[in-house]
Write a protein that holds these residues in place. Structure first.
Motif, short mmCIF file in Angstrom:
data_model
loop_
_atom_site.label_atom_id
_atom_site.label_comp_id
_atom_site.label_asym_id
_atom_site.label_seq_id
_atom_site.Cartn_x
_atom_site.Cartn_y
_atom_site.Cartn_z
N UNK A 1 10.94 22.25 40.75
CA UNK A 1 11.95 21.42 40.11
C UNK A 1 11.86 21.53 38.59
N UNK A 2 12.98 21.36 37.93
CA UNK A 2 13.00 21.31 36.47
C UNK A 2 12.62 19.90 36.02
N UNK B 1 16.81 19.78 40.82
CA UNK B 1 16.20 20.56 41.89
C UNK B 1 16.51 22.03 41.67
N UNK B 2 15.55 22.88 41.95
CA UNK B 2 15.70 24.30 41.64
C UNK B 2 16.65 25.06 42.53
N UNK B 3 17.02 24.54 43.71
CA UNK B 3 17.88 25.29 44.62
C UNK B 3 19.22 24.61 44.88
N UNK B 4 19.25 23.32 44.98
CA UNK B 4 20.51 22.61 45.13
C UNK B 4 20.40 21.26 44.44
N UNK B 5 21.51 20.55 44.39
CA UNK B 5 21.60 19.35 43.54
C UNK B 5 21.08 18.12 44.27
N UNK C 1 11.41 22.74 47.92
CA UNK C 1 12.51 21.77 48.00
C UNK C 1 12.16 20.66 48.97
N UNK C 2 11.67 21.02 50.16
CA UNK C 2 11.27 20.03 51.15
C UNK C 2 9.81 19.63 50.89
N UNK C 3 9.65 18.74 49.94
CA UNK C 3 8.33 18.31 49.49
C UNK C 3 8.39 16.82 49.19
#
Length: 581
Positions: free
Chosen positions: A62-63, A87-91, A121-123
């Motif tokens: 994540x940013x 989030x680095x992959x989706x919003x 992402x799933x964390x």
């Protein structure tokens, strides 16, 4: 029947020798897999070098932006507070609600760098965003501040709690503590009675002597090494810092069959495992450092001294870390598959701090525990399945947990989920008296005394000379030559194993198209899988014998009739250290 579901017919000699083409295909694929695995190990070495050259930044998916730097606080520390922005992959950040309680994730500082709580992402971070919470992440730098103490870290975390609450109009945050981060959070909450909305302690030990034979042999280690003095020696040799690679090496030694399985799985399917292996290894091989003062306090007061349960840990300002002062609701998540922090070490402290359920209720405290039957220590923090099920549910029901009547509860999750993917949860009232975890097993008090005696001798007679003769160049050499680093860097492109010959061999095998996409049907490959499973089982059997032998030896040494039952005290106070130390 052979392992991995292969039948005896599939792995017997006649079935394989009847088809020489299968053997030729297997040997070609074996060569391709071996070279492909070597290339992945080469890439791991290059990733490790690049990460170190960049200063080993946190490995977050994540940013984030920095909110507060621990270097600016008094006392200063190497911790920093970040706010997750995207989030680095989706919003996932689109779900955040302004009125929702903020979540602070505190990652463990136990040899590795930060990032495990937000690695995917799933964390934990991802689930907190999905549940609508503003998220903050606590990270730390590779090197500690000079003279940094455990008390300074506790005070820094307490300041982070205050800062986040102030940024959200005084709304107390939900604080997530992973392993070391969990016990540090507990100390911060008990230190001068800091407050949070909910504290989630994931795989966090607070009862350091508790355990069960064969479950967590690490608790016995001090009894065989003599206590804290070896760590003291390594910190002195490191010019005041302790190399976290030693902690990671101890972790791998706990379950050596897991190390075999990691590399064997990669070798079996390098094309499939490459990205997963390299992604995890970027974090696993980022070795951070602890300062001598902080390390010795952790080992002496917590792991060997077991002083947390009795409120005997004193932080720098003179305020005791007394667990009875925690008025924040607690959720304790642990697993029977965790050999670092099994439920014994996560829960046994409750019986020491509160003598009965009635006393827990009278203290107006709420403690909820969630048990998993088999996930390992790292899986508690990094597994996507655990994040999607357990952590999503914890965060979803956080407000309900904080509103439970005082007492002890077990959180139980249903198999089914709702339309949002959240498992239904029930909170079953439990009695403190029914917890079957013994907080004070015999023998460990003698280890504590032995450790104090030997470290007293080392501190007064040996440590001054080591500090006098040691130097920063020597410390740097010991870091570079550590087996955990050498075993990784030996595959670097600048060294023979990862040199031009590897690239040439890989190119030739790739051009020959020797990789076999249908290798699972090859009887020779299936025989290899069965042999590999046998090796893994053999290593596991040896490890079981080792751990059982350690339990027997510990009881013999530190039982009521053992040689450590009577210890001679040695007072080296009259021996002067070197004048220039």
């Amino acid at each position: 029947m052979a392992a991995n579901g292969t039948t005896a017919e599939a792995t017997t000699g006649p079935a394989m020798t009847a088809n020489p083409a299968a053997l030729a295909q297997y040997l070609g694929d074996l060569a391709w897999r071996s070279v492909a695995t070597a290339q992945i190990l080469q890439q791991r070495a290059e990733n490790m070098k690049a990460h170190e050259a960049a200063g080993m930044p946190p490995l977050l998916h994540f940013e984030a932006e920095e909110v507060l730097d621990g270097h600016t606080l008094q006392p200063p520390t190497n911790y920093r507070l970040l706010r997750v922005t995207r989030c680095g992959t989706d919003a996932l950040e689109q779900y955040v609600r302004r009125a929702a309680a903020p979540v602070i994730v505190v990652d463990p500082r136990a040899g590795h760098g930060p990032g495990i709580g937000g690695f995917h992402r799933d964390s934990e971070v991802g689930m907190a965003l999905r549940e609508g919470h503003p998220v903050y992440f606590v990270v730390f730098d590779p090197q500690p501040v000079e003279g940094q103490t455990m008390g300074a870290v506790v005070e820094t975390l307490a300041r982070f709690l205050d800062t986040v609450a102030a940024r959200h109009r005084g709304k107390p945050p939900i604080v997530y503590g992973n392993c070391q981060g969990g016990w540090a959070v507990a100390l911060a909450l008990s230190h001068c009675e800091r407050q949070a909305g909910l504290a989630v302690l994931n795989g966090s030990p607070l009862s350091y002597w508790a355990g069960e034979p064969g479950v967590n042999p690490m608790r016995l280690l001090a009894g065989f090494t003599g206590g804290v003095w070896p760590a003291h020696l390594l910190a002195d040799l490191g010019a005041g810092t302790f190399d976290g690679a030693w902690l990671v090496q101890n972790f791998e030694a706990l379950r050596p069959e897991g190390v075999w399985k990691k590399y064997e799985t990669l070798w079996a399917h390098p094309e499939r495992e490459r990205d997963r292996f390299l992604g995890f290894e970027r974090w696993w091989n980022g070795f951070y450092f602890l300062g001598r003062e902080e390390l010795l306090a952790i080992v002496n007061e917590l792991f060997i001294g077991n002083k947390v349960e009795h409120g005997e840990v004193v932080v720098d300002c003179g305020c005791r870390a007394d667990l009875t002062r925690i008025h924040t609701p607690l959720l304790i998540f642990s697993s029977y598959g965790d050999n670092i922090t099994p439920p014994h070490q996560a829960l046994a402290w409750l019986r020491s701090v509160y003598r009965s359920t009635a006393e827990l209720v009278a203290a107006q405290q709420r403690v909820v525990y969630l048990l998993h039957p088999k996930v390992g220590h790292l899986g508690i923090f990094v597994s996507a399945d655990i994040a999607l099920r357990e952590h999503r549910a914890i965060l979803h029901y956080a407000e309900k947990i904080s509103q439970l009547p005082p007492g002890l509860y077990e959180m139980q999750l249903a198999a089914a989920t709702d339309q949002q993917g959240v498992a239904a949860a029930s909170f079953v009232s439990r009695r403190l008296e029914d917890l079957q975890f013994e907080p004070q097993p015999p023998g460990f008090d003698r280890v504590q005394q032995l450790s104090a005696d030997l470290d007293d001798i080392y501190t007064k007679l040996v440590s001054p000379w080591i500090r006098l003769l040691g130097s920063k160049p020597m410390a740097d050499f010991l870091v570079r030559s550590h087996p955990m680093r050498v075993s990784r860097q030996v595959w670097a492109t600048s060294l023979p194993l990862g040199g031009a010959e590897l690239s040439f061999a890989a190119g030739a095998l790739e051009e020959a198209k020797l990789d076999d996409a249908a290798r699972e049907r090859n009887p020779w490959y299936r025989a290899e899988r069965a042999a590999s499973a046998w090796v893994e089982q053999s290593i596991a059997a040896w490890r079981t014998l080792r751990d059982e032998g350690a339990e027997i030896a510990f009881r013999q040494l530190y039982g009521s009739d053992g040689p450590a039952a009577v210890t001679a005290r040695f007072d080296p106070s009259q021996v002067a250290p070197p004048a220039s130390a």
